[in-house]
Motif scaffolding. Structure first.
Motif, PDB file in Angstrom:
ATOM      1  N   ARG A 128       3.247  -7.462 108.720  1.00 51.50           N
ATOM      2  CA  ARG A 128       4.489  -7.192 109.440  1.00 51.50           C
ATOM      3  C   ARG A 128       5.632  -7.080 108.417  1.00 51.50           C
ATOM      4  N   ASP A 129       5.656  -5.948 107.723  1.00 50.49           N
ATOM      5  CA  ASP A 129       6.558  -5.806 106.579  1.00 50.49           C
ATOM      6  C   ASP A 129       8.030  -5.777 106.980  1.00 50.49           C
ATOM      7  N   LEU A 130       8.365  -5.082 108.067  1.00 48.39           N
ATOM      8  CA  LEU A 130       9.758  -5.067 108.513  1.00 48.39           C
ATOM      9  C   LEU A 130      10.233  -6.465 108.883  1.00 48.39           C
ATOM     10  N   ASP A 131       9.356  -7.217 109.552  1.00 43.18           N
ATOM     11  CA  ASP A 131       9.707  -8.597 109.877  1.00 43.18           C
ATOM     12  C   ASP A 131       9.943  -9.401 108.609  1.00 43.18           C
ATOM     13  N   ALA A 132       9.112  -9.197 107.603  1.00 43.89           N
ATOM     14  CA  ALA A 132       9.260  -9.928 106.347  1.00 43.89           C
ATOM     15  C   ALA A 132      10.603  -9.626 105.692  1.00 43.89           C
ATOM     16  N   VAL A 133      11.030  -8.351 105.720  1.00 44.18           N
ATOM     17  CA  VAL A 133      12.314  -7.979 105.127  1.00 44.18           C
ATOM     18  C   VAL A 133      13.465  -8.639 105.877  1.00 44.18           C
ATOM     19  N   VAL A 134      13.442  -8.565 107.194  1.00 41.65           N
ATOM     20  CA  VAL A 134      14.519  -9.151 107.989  1.00 41.65           C
ATOM     21  C   VAL A 134      14.573 -10.661 107.809  1.00 41.65           C
ATOM     22  N   LEU A 135      13.416 -11.320 107.820  1.00 46.69           N
ATOM     23  CA  LEU A 135      13.381 -12.770 107.619  1.00 46.69           C
ATOM     24  C   LEU A 135      13.887 -13.140 106.233  1.00 46.69           C
ATOM     25  N   ALA A 136      13.549 -12.337 105.232  1.00 52.24           N
ATOM     26  CA  ALA A 136      14.025 -12.595 103.878  1.00 52.24           C
ATOM     27  C   ALA A 136      15.544 -12.473 103.802  1.00 52.24           C
ATOM     28  N   ASP A 137      16.096 -11.447 104.453  1.00 61.91           N
ATOM     29  CA  ASP A 137      17.550 -11.284 104.443  1.00 61.91           C
ATOM     30  C   ASP A 137      18.244 -12.482 105.081  1.00 61.91           C
ATOM     31  N   ARG A 138      17.694 -12.955 106.186  1.00 63.60           N
ATOM     32  CA  ARG A 138      18.284 -14.126 106.833  1.00 63.60           C
ATOM     33  C   ARG A 138      18.189 -15.352 105.935  1.00 63.60           C
ATOM     34  N   ALA A 139      17.034 -15.519 105.296  1.00 63.66           N
ATOM     35  CA  ALA A 139      16.845 -16.679 104.425  1.00 63.66           C
ATOM     36  C   ALA A 139      17.794 -16.637 103.234  1.00 63.66           C
ATOM     37  N   LEU A 140      18.002 -15.456 102.657  1.00 64.69           N
ATOM     38  CA  LEU A 140      18.914 -15.336 101.525  1.00 64.69           C
ATOM     39  C   LEU A 140      20.346 -15.676 101.934  1.00 64.69           C
ATOM     40  N   ALA A 141      20.711 -15.302 103.164  1.00 59.06           N
ATOM     41  CA  ALA A 141      22.059 -15.597 103.642  1.00 59.06           C
ATOM     42  C   ALA A 141      22.262 -17.100 103.836  1.00 59.06           C
ATOM     43  N   ASP A 142      21.169 -17.819 104.120  1.00 60.29           N
ATOM     44  CA  ASP A 142      21.272 -19.254 104.400  1.00 60.29           C
ATOM     45  C   ASP A 142      20.962 -20.125 103.193  1.00 60.29           C
ATOM     46  N   THR A 143      20.555 -19.511 102.073  1.00 64.24           N
ATOM     47  CA  THR A 143      20.139 -20.272 100.904  1.00 64.24           C
ATOM     48  C   THR A 143      21.236 -20.249  99.849  1.00 64.24           C
ATOM     49  N   GLY A 144      21.592 -21.398  99.335  1.00 64.18           N
ATOM     50  CA  GLY A 144      22.660 -21.492  98.346  1.00 64.18           C
ATOM     51  C   GLY A 144      22.263 -20.909  97.003  1.00 64.18           C
ATOM     52  N   ASP A 145      23.256 -20.469  96.238  1.00 59.85           N
ATOM     53  CA  ASP A 145      22.998 -19.871  94.932  1.00 59.85           C
ATOM     54  C   ASP A 145      22.392 -20.865  93.948  1.00 59.85           C
ATOM     55  N   ASP A 146      22.580 -22.163  94.182  1.00 54.51           N
ATOM     56  CA  ASP A 146      22.064 -23.155  93.246  1.00 54.51           C
ATOM     57  C   ASP A 146      20.552 -23.330  93.373  1.00 54.51           C
ATOM     58  N   ASP A 147      19.943 -22.913  94.459  1.00 57.33           N
ATOM     59  CA  ASP A 147      18.490 -23.042  94.642  1.00 57.33           C
ATOM     60  C   ASP A 147      17.820 -21.774  94.114  1.00 57.33           C
ATOM     61  N   ARG A 148      17.797 -21.640  92.787  1.00 59.38           N
ATOM     62  CA  ARG A 148      17.343 -20.402  92.158  1.00 59.38           C
ATOM     63  C   ARG A 148      15.865 -20.113  92.425  1.00 59.38           C
ATOM     64  N   SER A 149      15.006 -21.116  92.348  1.00 63.70           N
ATOM     65  CA  SER A 149      13.569 -20.877  92.500  1.00 63.70           C
ATOM     66  C   SER A 149      13.230 -20.402  93.906  1.00 63.70           C
ATOM     67  N   LEU A 150      13.898 -20.984  94.904  1.00 63.78           N
ATOM     68  CA  LEU A 150      13.642 -20.569  96.281  1.00 63.78           C
ATOM     69  C   LEU A 150      14.129 -19.143  96.520  1.00 63.78           C
ATOM     70  N   ARG A 151      15.336 -18.833  96.056  1.00 65.16           N
ATOM     71  CA  ARG A 151      15.859 -17.474  96.215  1.00 65.16           C
ATOM     72  C   ARG A 151      14.981 -16.463  95.466  1.00 65.16           C
ATOM     73  N   ALA A 152      14.470 -16.872  94.311  1.00 64.76           N
ATOM     74  CA  ALA A 152      13.614 -15.970  93.538  1.00 64.76           C
ATOM     75  C   ALA A 152      12.374 -15.590  94.322  1.00 64.76           C
ATOM     76  N   GLU A 153      11.734 -16.585  94.958  1.00 62.07           N
ATOM     77  CA  GLU A 153      10.518 -16.263  95.707  1.00 62.07           C
ATOM     78  C   GLU A 153      10.841 -15.431  96.944  1.00 62.07           C
ATOM     79  N   ILE A 154      11.960 -15.679  97.588  1.00 63.68           N
ATOM     80  CA  ILE A 154      12.345 -14.867  98.745  1.00 63.68           C
ATOM     81  C   ILE A 154      12.546 -13.419  98.329  1.00 63.68           C
ATOM     82  N   TYR A 155      13.237 -13.197  97.201  1.00 59.72           N
ATOM     83  CA  TYR A 155      13.417 -11.830  96.701  1.00 59.72           C
ATOM     84  C   TYR A 155      12.066 -11.172  96.388  1.00 59.72           C
TER      85      TYR A 155
END
Length: 433
Positions: free
Chosen positions: A31-58
């Motif tokens: 479900r690739d479109l779902d994955a993109v949308v979920l990733a965008d939401r997660a990036l919006a909710d994840t702080g810049d200081d959590d680099r490893s988590l943001r890296a895996e989401i990207y």
């Protein structure tokens, strides 16, 4: 399937975090479109200081975008993951496949090599990477088809001043509709060398002036190859043949084009293309001798692509051309300067801003001034495109709206005009095998 199994293992073996677990699951289930949308939401909710988590989401966002054949966006996301410290072999493999899909073979080879180097201690993973390296060209680039219908309003379909005298009463503005199609087939590929056949059809109809509706067909063969053993330097040769028909005029135009280019890629974040082309044109319309458009055009230019990071990119360009026509009114030299800026997704939207400026000086006195004055044009143009990313999940594609404006300043009144074009389009079909 090899890459899919590798990423499935990564999803299972990686450290489970509630923020990304749903993204991984969507990707593994296809479900690739779902994955993109979920990733965008997660990036919006994840702080810049959590680099490893943001890296895996990207990383997961980029992987899903590649499977959706949105390769430019995929590369931006994967680069963001890399910049944040995500350095697994899977990242290098995903970048390699994306770069290869974009035709950037030398960079893709470097990424394949790095993925293999990092997998030396895992024979199964190494074997899968090597398999993808050998067959990814066939799997990812063999055939691509895009169909993207459009409709809009053009305030000046003739490109003339509103008071210019015409032989017939023709509407100067119209709603339009179209069905552009592009198809590309990879005929031959051996590592960095590739031969591609490409066909483009631009079909457009005008509601107010059906007789001006047209079909423009371009067939091209493109050869790409590195220069010797240099992995940062390549060349390209394109040969094209173009035929255009209009409803009223019938067979309207033939173009024969040869276009070489040299491509510099000294770094992963930017590319420089030095190009030129030679175009021989035949027009079949009936016109005065001074307005005969048959002739030869020589063009050359410099185009750059720069990844600014964070989803931003910049593409400046400069072009020079010289037109030697059979009609004396049309002989001229011109310069064109401009750039496009692409933003990351902002509140569900993405923007592309593209301003430019052109100046053209004509060689001979113009017939519209009784051969007493040479034509000189100064042209400003700008385009803003709004892409609706937030509704892509619901309908499977992202519609876009483009507003374009041209301001032509000319010392010959007939060529002094303003023009607005408001159009909408969408890639309703992007199919590859």
């Amino acid at each position: 399937m090899a890459l899919f199994s590798m990423l499935t293992l990564l999803a299972v073996s990686g450290s489970v975090d509630p923020t990304v677990d749903e993204i991984r699951k969507a990707y593994v289930e296809g479900r690739d479109l779902d994955a993109v949308v979920l990733a965008d939401r997660a990036l919006a909710d994840t702080g810049d200081d959590d680099r490893s988590l943001r890296a895996e989401i990207y990383f997961w966002r980029g992987s899903a975008l590649r499977r959706l054949h949105r390769n430019e966006e995929s590369l931006v996301a994967l680069d963001s993951a890399r910049d944040l410290g995500f350095e697994k072999s899977e990242l290098h493999l995903e970048r390699a496949l994306t770069l290869r899909a974009l035709g950037r073979e030398q960079e893709a080879e470097r990424e394949f090599q790095e993925a293999e180097r990092q997998s030396q201690e895992d024979p199964q993973k190494l074997e899968e990477i090597r398999k993808r390296r050998s067959d990814s060209g066939d799997l990812d680039r063999k055939f691509h088809l895009r169909i993207y219908p459009e409709f809009g309003y053009d305030s000046n379909i003739l490109g003339l001043d509103k008071d210019a005298a015409l032989a017939e009463d023709v509407s100067r503005e119209s709603f339009y509709y179209g069905l552009p199609i592009s198809a590309r087939y990879l005929l031959f590929q051996e590592r960095e060398m590739a031969l591609t056949i490409e066909y483009r059809n631009n079909l457009r109809g005008y509601a107010s002036e059906p007789g001006l509706s047209y079909s423009d067909n371009l067939l091209s063969a493109i050869w790409q190859s590195p220069v010797g053993r240099l992995d940062w330097l390549a060349y390209e040769i394109r040969g094209s043949y173009d035929e255009a028909w209009m409803v009223d005029e019938g067979h309207f135009r033939t173009l024969r084009i040869v276009a070489p280019a040299i491509i510099f890629r000294p770094g992963e974040k930017w590319e420089l293309r030095l190009w030129g082309d030679y175009t021989d044109a035949d027009y079949y319309e009936s016109t005065t001798d001074e307005q005969d458009r048959d002739g030869v055009t020589y063009r050359g230019g410099l185009h750059a692509r720069i990844d600014l990071g964070g989803g931003w990119s910049l593409a400046p360009y400069v072009t020079y051309w010289s037109y030697a026509a059979d009609g004396s009114d049309l002989d001229h030299h011109a310069w064109d300067f401009g750039a496009s800026v692409t933003t990351p997704e902002i509140a569900g939207f993405q923007f592309v801003l593209a301003p430019g400026f052109a100046l053209a000086d004509y060689d001979n006195p113009n017939s519209l001034s009784d051969f007493t004055e040479k034509r000189s044009d100064r042209r400003f143009y700008a385009r803003v495109t709004l892409i609706f990313r937030f509704i892509e999940k619901s309908i499977g594609f992202a519609p876009k709206i483009t507003l374009a404006y041209e301001k032509w300043n000319s010392n010959i009144g007939e060529y002094d005009f303003d023009r607005f074009d408001l159009g909408a389009s969408a890639d309703i079909l992007a199919w590859s095998f």
